[in-house]
Design a protein around this motif. Structure first.
Motif, PDB file in Angstrom:
ATOM      1  N   ASP A 370       0.868  -1.179   0.000  1.00 40.05           N
ATOM      2  CA  ASP A 370       0.000   0.000   0.000  1.00 40.05           C
ATOM      3  C   ASP A 370       0.900   1.222   0.000  1.00 40.05           C
ATOM      4  OD1 ASP A 370      -1.719   2.104   0.484  1.00 40.05           O
ATOM      5  OD2 ASP A 370      -2.804   1.098   2.106  1.00 40.05           O
ATOM      6  N   ILE A 371       0.855   2.019  -1.075  1.00 42.54           N
ATOM      7  CA  ILE A 371       1.773   3.157  -1.195  1.00 42.54           C
ATOM      8  C   ILE A 371       1.561   4.201  -0.105  1.00 42.54           C
ATOM      9  CG2 ILE A 371       2.075   2.872  -3.680  1.00 42.54           C
ATOM     10  CD1 ILE A 371       0.196   5.252  -4.064  1.00 42.54           C
ATOM     11  N   ALA A 372       0.426   4.142   0.594  1.00 50.97           N
ATOM     12  CA  ALA A 372       0.182   5.090   1.685  1.00 50.97           C
ATOM     13  C   ALA A 372       0.806   4.620   2.991  1.00 50.97           C
ATOM     14  CB  ALA A 372      -1.312   5.308   1.882  1.00 50.97           C
ATOM     15  N   LYS A 373       1.346   3.375   3.015  1.00 52.68           N
ATOM     16  CA  LYS A 373       1.894   2.816   4.244  1.00 52.68           C
ATOM     17  C   LYS A 373       3.355   2.412   4.043  1.00 52.68           C
ATOM     18  CE  LYS A 373      -2.602   1.035   5.770  1.00 52.68           C
ATOM     19  NZ  LYS A 373      -3.379  -0.171   6.158  1.00 52.68           N
ATOM     20  N   ALA A 374       4.256   3.192   4.579  1.00 52.64           N
ATOM     21  CA  ALA A 374       5.686   2.879   4.479  1.00 52.64           C
ATOM     22  C   ALA A 374       5.966   1.536   5.134  1.00 52.64           C
ATOM     23  CB  ALA A 374       6.509   3.976   5.140  1.00 52.64           C
ATOM     24  N   GLY A 375       6.788   0.720   4.464  1.00 55.92           N
ATOM     25  CA  GLY A 375       7.143  -0.582   4.998  1.00 55.92           C
ATOM     26  C   GLY A 375       6.222  -1.707   4.580  1.00 55.92           C
ATOM     27  N   SER A 376       5.077  -1.398   3.965  1.00 54.61           N
ATOM     28  CA  SER A 376       4.197  -2.466   3.505  1.00 54.61           C
ATOM     29  C   SER A 376       4.789  -3.130   2.265  1.00 54.61           C
ATOM     30  CB  SER A 376       2.799  -1.921   3.207  1.00 54.61           C
ATOM     31  OG  SER A 376       2.815  -1.003   2.124  1.00 54.61           O
ATOM     32  N   TRP A 377       4.420  -4.403   2.013  1.00 52.37           N
ATOM     33  CA  TRP A 377       5.047  -5.163   0.945  1.00 52.37           C
ATOM     34  C   TRP A 377       4.153  -6.303   0.496  1.00 52.37           C
ATOM     35  CZ3 TRP A 377       6.106 -10.352   2.048  1.00 52.37           C
ATOM     36  CH2 TRP A 377       6.005 -10.711   3.405  1.00 52.37           C
ATOM     37  N   ASP A 378       4.542  -6.914  -0.610  1.00 53.33           N
ATOM     38  CA  ASP A 378       3.886  -8.136  -1.053  1.00 53.33           C
ATOM     39  C   ASP A 378       4.899  -8.973  -1.832  1.00 53.33           C
ATOM     40  OD1 ASP A 378       3.844  -7.449  -3.938  1.00 53.33           O
ATOM     41  OD2 ASP A 378       2.258  -6.051  -3.399  1.00 53.33           O
ATOM     42  N   ILE A 379       4.552 -10.234  -2.036  1.00 51.39           N
ATOM     43  CA  ILE A 379       5.380 -11.149  -2.805  1.00 51.39           C
ATOM     44  C   ILE A 379       4.468 -12.103  -3.557  1.00 51.39           C
ATOM     45  CG2 ILE A 379       5.624 -12.811  -0.910  1.00 51.39           C
ATOM     46  CD1 ILE A 379       8.517 -13.288  -1.891  1.00 51.39           C
ATOM     47  N   TYR A 380       4.867 -12.519  -4.751  1.00 49.70           N
ATOM     48  CA  TYR A 380       4.010 -13.417  -5.523  1.00 49.70           C
ATOM     49  C   TYR A 380       4.853 -14.358  -6.378  1.00 49.70           C
ATOM     50  CZ  TYR A 380       4.991 -10.842  -9.818  1.00 49.70           C
ATOM     51  OH  TYR A 380       5.635 -10.288 -10.899  1.00 49.70           O
ATOM     52  N   ALA A 381       4.218 -15.450  -6.774  1.00 49.63           N
ATOM     53  CA  ALA A 381       4.795 -16.395  -7.729  1.00 49.63           C
ATOM     54  C   ALA A 381       3.712 -16.713  -8.749  1.00 49.63           C
ATOM     55  CB  ALA A 381       5.260 -17.664  -7.032  1.00 49.63           C
ATOM     56  N   ALA A 382       4.090 -16.816 -10.031  1.00 49.43           N
ATOM     57  CA  ALA A 382       3.095 -17.028 -11.080  1.00 49.43           C
ATOM     58  C   ALA A 382       3.660 -17.889 -12.195  1.00 49.43           C
ATOM     59  CB  ALA A 382       2.640 -15.682 -11.654  1.00 49.43           C
ATOM     60  N   TYR A 383       2.772 -18.635 -12.848  1.00 47.09           N
ATOM     61  CA  TYR A 383       3.119 -19.302 -14.102  1.00 47.09           C
ATOM     62  C   TYR A 383       2.251 -18.679 -15.184  1.00 47.09           C
ATOM     63  CZ  TYR A 383       4.146 -22.682 -17.707  1.00 47.09           C
ATOM     64  OH  TYR A 383       4.560 -23.256 -18.875  1.00 47.09           O
ATOM     65  N   ARG A 384       2.889 -18.216 -16.265  1.00 44.27           N
ATOM     66  CA  ARG A 384       2.171 -17.515 -17.328  1.00 44.27           C
ATOM     67  C   ARG A 384       2.472 -18.127 -18.686  1.00 44.27           C
ATOM     68  NH1 ARG A 384       3.548 -11.728 -14.565  1.00 44.27           N
ATOM     69  NH2 ARG A 384       1.861 -11.804 -13.013  1.00 44.27           N
ATOM     70  N   TYR A 385       1.422 -18.251 -19.441  1.00 44.40           N
ATOM     71  CA  TYR A 385       1.504 -18.754 -20.818  1.00 44.40           C
ATOM     72  C   TYR A 385       0.758 -17.736 -21.674  1.00 44.40           C
ATOM     73  CZ  TYR A 385       1.274 -22.095 -24.696  1.00 44.40           C
ATOM     74  OH  TYR A 385       1.423 -22.726 -25.905  1.00 44.40           O
ATOM     75  N   LEU A 386       1.504 -17.017 -22.530  1.00 42.55           N
ATOM     76  CA  LEU A 386       0.913 -15.917 -23.288  1.00 42.55           C
ATOM     77  C   LEU A 386       1.076 -16.160 -24.782  1.00 42.55           C
ATOM     78  CD1 LEU A 386       2.241 -12.945 -21.118  1.00 42.55           C
ATOM     79  CD2 LEU A 386       0.003 -14.046 -20.998  1.00 42.55           C
ATOM     80  N   GLY A 387       0.088 -16.821 -25.374  1.00 38.78           N
ATOM     81  CA  GLY A 387       0.102 -17.034 -26.808  1.00 38.78           C
ATOM     82  C   GLY A 387       0.165 -15.711 -27.565  1.00 38.78           C
ATOM     83  N   GLN A 388       0.931 -15.695 -28.639  1.00 40.60           N
ATOM     84  CA  GLN A 388       1.155 -14.445 -29.375  1.00 40.60           C
ATOM     85  C   GLN A 388      -0.136 -13.837 -29.902  1.00 40.60           C
ATOM     86  OE1 GLN A 388       4.133 -14.828 -32.384  1.00 40.60           O
ATOM     87  NE2 GLN A 388       3.966 -12.707 -33.084  1.00 40.60           N
ATOM     88  N   PHE A 389      -1.128 -14.683 -30.209  1.00 35.84           N
ATOM     89  CA  PHE A 389      -2.373 -14.181 -30.783  1.00 35.84           C
ATOM     90  C   PHE A 389      -3.548 -14.295 -29.812  1.00 35.84           C
ATOM     91  CE2 PHE A 389      -0.096 -16.158 -34.535  1.00 35.84           C
ATOM     92  CZ  PHE A 389       0.563 -14.986 -34.854  1.00 35.84           C
ATOM     93  N   ALA A 390      -3.270 -14.392 -28.522  1.00 35.72           N
ATOM     94  CA  ALA A 390      -4.335 -14.574 -27.537  1.00 35.72           C
ATOM     95  C   ALA A 390      -4.626 -13.316 -26.735  1.00 35.72           C
ATOM     96  CB  ALA A 390      -3.975 -15.705 -26.569  1.00 35.72           C
ATOM     97  N   THR A 391      -3.754 -12.307 -26.818  1.00 33.71           N
ATOM     98  CA  THR A 391      -3.967 -11.054 -26.104  1.00 33.71           C
ATOM     99  C   THR A 391      -3.650  -9.892 -27.054  1.00 33.71           C
ATOM    100  OG1 THR A 391      -1.712 -10.855 -25.263  1.00 33.71           O
ATOM    101  CG2 THR A 391      -3.258 -12.154 -23.944  1.00 33.71           C
ATOM    102  N   ILE A 392      -3.971  -8.673 -26.622  1.00 32.30           N
ATOM    103  CA  ILE A 392      -3.772  -7.510 -27.487  1.00 32.30           C
ATOM    104  C   ILE A 392      -2.552  -6.698 -27.058  1.00 32.30           C
ATOM    105  CG2 ILE A 392      -4.828  -5.390 -28.368  1.00 32.30           C
ATOM    106  CD1 ILE A 392      -7.567  -6.685 -27.777  1.00 32.30           C
ATOM    107  N   ALA A 393      -2.583  -6.157 -25.844  1.00 30.21           N
ATOM    108  CA  ALA A 393      -1.449  -5.376 -25.330  1.00 30.21           C
ATOM    109  C   ALA A 393      -1.420  -5.538 -23.818  1.00 30.21           C
ATOM    110  CB  ALA A 393      -1.578  -3.906 -25.716  1.00 30.21           C
ATOM    111  N   PRO A 394      -0.947  -6.666 -23.309  1.00 28.03           N
ATOM    112  CA  PRO A 394      -0.964  -6.913 -21.864  1.00 28.03           C
ATOM    113  C   PRO A 394      -0.031  -5.990 -21.111  1.00 28.03           C
ATOM    114  CG  PRO A 394       0.275  -8.623 -22.991  1.00 28.03           C
ATOM    115  CD  PRO A 394      -0.357  -7.796 -24.060  1.00 28.03           C
ATOM    116  N   THR A 395      -0.288  -5.858 -19.822  1.00 29.38           N
ATOM    117  CA  THR A 395       0.462  -4.911 -19.009  1.00 29.38           C
ATOM    118  C   THR A 395       1.721  -5.497 -18.390  1.00 29.38           C
ATOM    119  OG1 THR A 395       0.176  -3.220 -17.286  1.00 29.38           O
ATOM    120  CG2 THR A 395      -0.652  -5.428 -16.806  1.00 29.38           C
ATOM    121  N   TYR A 396       1.952  -6.791 -18.574  1.00 26.97           N
ATOM    122  CA  TYR A 396       3.104  -7.438 -17.938  1.00 26.97           C
ATOM    123  C   TYR A 396       4.417  -6.769 -18.342  1.00 26.97           C
ATOM    124  CZ  TYR A 396      -0.322 -11.178 -17.208  1.00 26.97           C
ATOM    125  OH  TYR A 396      -1.425 -11.901 -16.856  1.00 26.97           O
ATOM    126  N   ASP A 397       5.305  -6.635 -17.378  1.00 29.12           N
ATOM    127  CA  ASP A 397       6.570  -5.952 -17.629  1.00 29.12           C
ATOM    128  C   ASP A 397       7.594  -6.852 -18.308  1.00 29.12           C
ATOM    129  OD1 ASP A 397       5.920  -3.420 -16.260  1.00 29.12           O
ATOM    130  OD2 ASP A 397       5.843  -4.671 -14.476  1.00 29.12           O
TER     131      ASP A 397
END
Length: 452
Positions: A370-397
């Motif tokens: 939460d950007i309003a709370k100094a020291g707050s944090w999160d962590i995640y793990a993901a598996y992603r499969y992104l077919g070239q013709f299955a999305t338009i302009a995803p936000t993933y970095d």
């Protein structure tokens, strides 16, 4: 009476309790004698209309205050315009803490802000680094991309209509890299640019929150993945929220989509290049602290130009995308969710295997920064499969289209409104893997955001 700031007035009142309902007289409360240490604070807040008494003319300061009563005080304090910077910061912090109660009171921060200033400015300063090693590319060395970006987001209130005029102004510049001579990931030379990529009006229309103009559109308001699209369109977007706690929504978007991957810094080569008429319908339910969340969406591109239509089915100038998602919050900290997307591009030219028309994302996340709370944090793990013709302009970095793989990441709030992020992705290029070529793909990404 000794002059006091709003901070000291509210502090004095909170120490002995709070009042409720109405107060008909301007005189001090009968149960707060003139020689009480809190007399000045309570009397001043009452005369200013910030706190009220009970119908019998008492203050009842010894009673425990409810969150609803506190929200009443904050709502009235928010309407005050003659307060100093420190006082306003305190009121803003209290408003964030009691946002749900203020919502129930029908208070909207935007409606109150316009009383003190007709134009509000917000924005973000970002610095990021992205390193990519793609064994399917001609240059198998790691390429490095760094970028600075400044966003300014003015908002002007249009009278008392409930409508605002909004814009987003972007300045971005790539820094030179020692490894690739200053080139970016998409092979263009070091450059900078300034553009206005959003300009629209927003307000109540047809029972929705409506945006008209060149607006930002983002798929998935439930899990916040942006797996299908995170970009701008010229048109309109309507967002309805409903349910007891407004945890359900319906969103409709229509307009013209124009995307040129070569004109934007730091964007993957695997994004679409062209224009088309864009339509989407999305429905979702978002669990608040615990329970099931769900998402369903339909997205369509039609009347695509010749450049764009090469991705469509044979003899067609349109294509459709569908997405479904399901998740579960075990508590306010732990969430597991999955999304699946499918397009009808099975006959597209340059199509490589059935798997290029599907995409999915399975993510386990712990906590929320939460950007309003100094020291707050999160962590995640993901598996992603992104077919070239299955999305338009995803936000993933770094989870690029035409790849599959594992990603881990973390967010940490260094100080209020300063957010740091680190991500790592390890996977394969789908097209190269299908062809039996070298397909290893891995990337690292880090950034710091300063919000204002």
């Amino acid at each position: 009476m000794k002059k006091r700031t709003l901070v000291s007035m509210i502090t004095g009142a909170l120490v002995i309790g709070a009042a409720s309902t109405t107060f008909a007289a301007a005189n001090p409360f009968s149960d707060v004698p003139a020689d009480s240490w809190a007399y000045d604070a309570v009397s001043k807040l009452a005369s200013d209309g910030v706190v009220n008494g009970f119908p019998d003319g008492t203050y009842k300061g010894q009673q425990t205050m409810t969150r609803y009563e506190m929200a009443q005080i904050i709502a009235k304090a928010m309407t005050k315009t003659d307060i100093d910077k420190a006082d306003k910061a305190l009121v803003d912090k209290l408003a964030a803490e009691f946002s749900e109660e203020l919502d129930n009171l029908g208070v909207r921060v935007a409606d109150l802000e316009k009383k003190s200033d007709n134009v509000k400015w917000g924005g973000r300063l970002r610095y990021y680094y992205r390193g990519v090693k793609d064994d399917s590319a001609a240059n198998k060395d790691r390429t490095n991309d760094t970028q600075y970006e400044l966003r300014l987001e003015p908002k002007a209130f249009i009278g008392d209509s409930g409508w605002t005029a909004n814009a987003r102004i972007r300045y971005y510049s790539n820094a030179a890299s020692a490894n690739n001579g200053g080139s970016t990931n998409n092979g263009t030379s070091d450059k900078s640019d300034t553009k206005i990529d959003r300009i629209f009006v927003e307000g109540p229309l047809f029972g929705s929150d409506a945006k008209l103009g060149k607006v930002g559109t983002y798929s998935d308001n439930v899990f916040n993945t942006g797996m299908i699209i995170d970009d701008s369109i010229s048109g309109a977007e309507f967002n309805w929220t409903f349910g007891k706690d407004k945890s359900n929504y319906a969103k409709a978007t229509i307009g013209r989509y124009d995307y040129n991957s070569g004109a934007n810094v730091g964007v993957s080569n695997y994004a679409y290049d062209g224009t088309g008429d864009y339509t989407s319908f999305e429905f979702g339910h978002k669990a608040k602290d615990k329970g099931i969340s769900a998402l369903a969406g339909y997205y369509s591109l039609r009347n695509m130009d010749s450049t764009f239509s090469k991705y469509a089915k044979a003899d067609s100038d349109k294509t459709n995308f569908w997405v479904g998602g399901l998740g579960y919050k075990f508590d306010k900290n732990i969430q597991l969710f999955g999304l699946y997307a499918k397009s009808d591009m099975d006959e597209a030219s340059n199509y490589l295997g059935d798997d290029q028309s599907k995409a999915y994302d399975i993510t386990l996340k712990y906590k929320n920064a939460d950007i309003a709370k100094a020291g707050s944090w999160d962590i995640y793990a993901a598996y992603r499969y992104l077919g070239q013709f299955a999305t338009i302009a995803p936000t993933y970095d770094i989870s690029a289209r035409d790849t599959k793989g594992w990603q881990i990441g973390t967010d940490f709030v260094l100080s209020k409104n300063i957010l740091a992020m680190v991500e790592y992705y390890k996977g394969k290029r789908l097209s190269a893997d299908y062809s039996g070529n070298d397909a290893d793909y891995n990337a690292i990404y880090g950034r710091v955001d300063f919000f204002f």
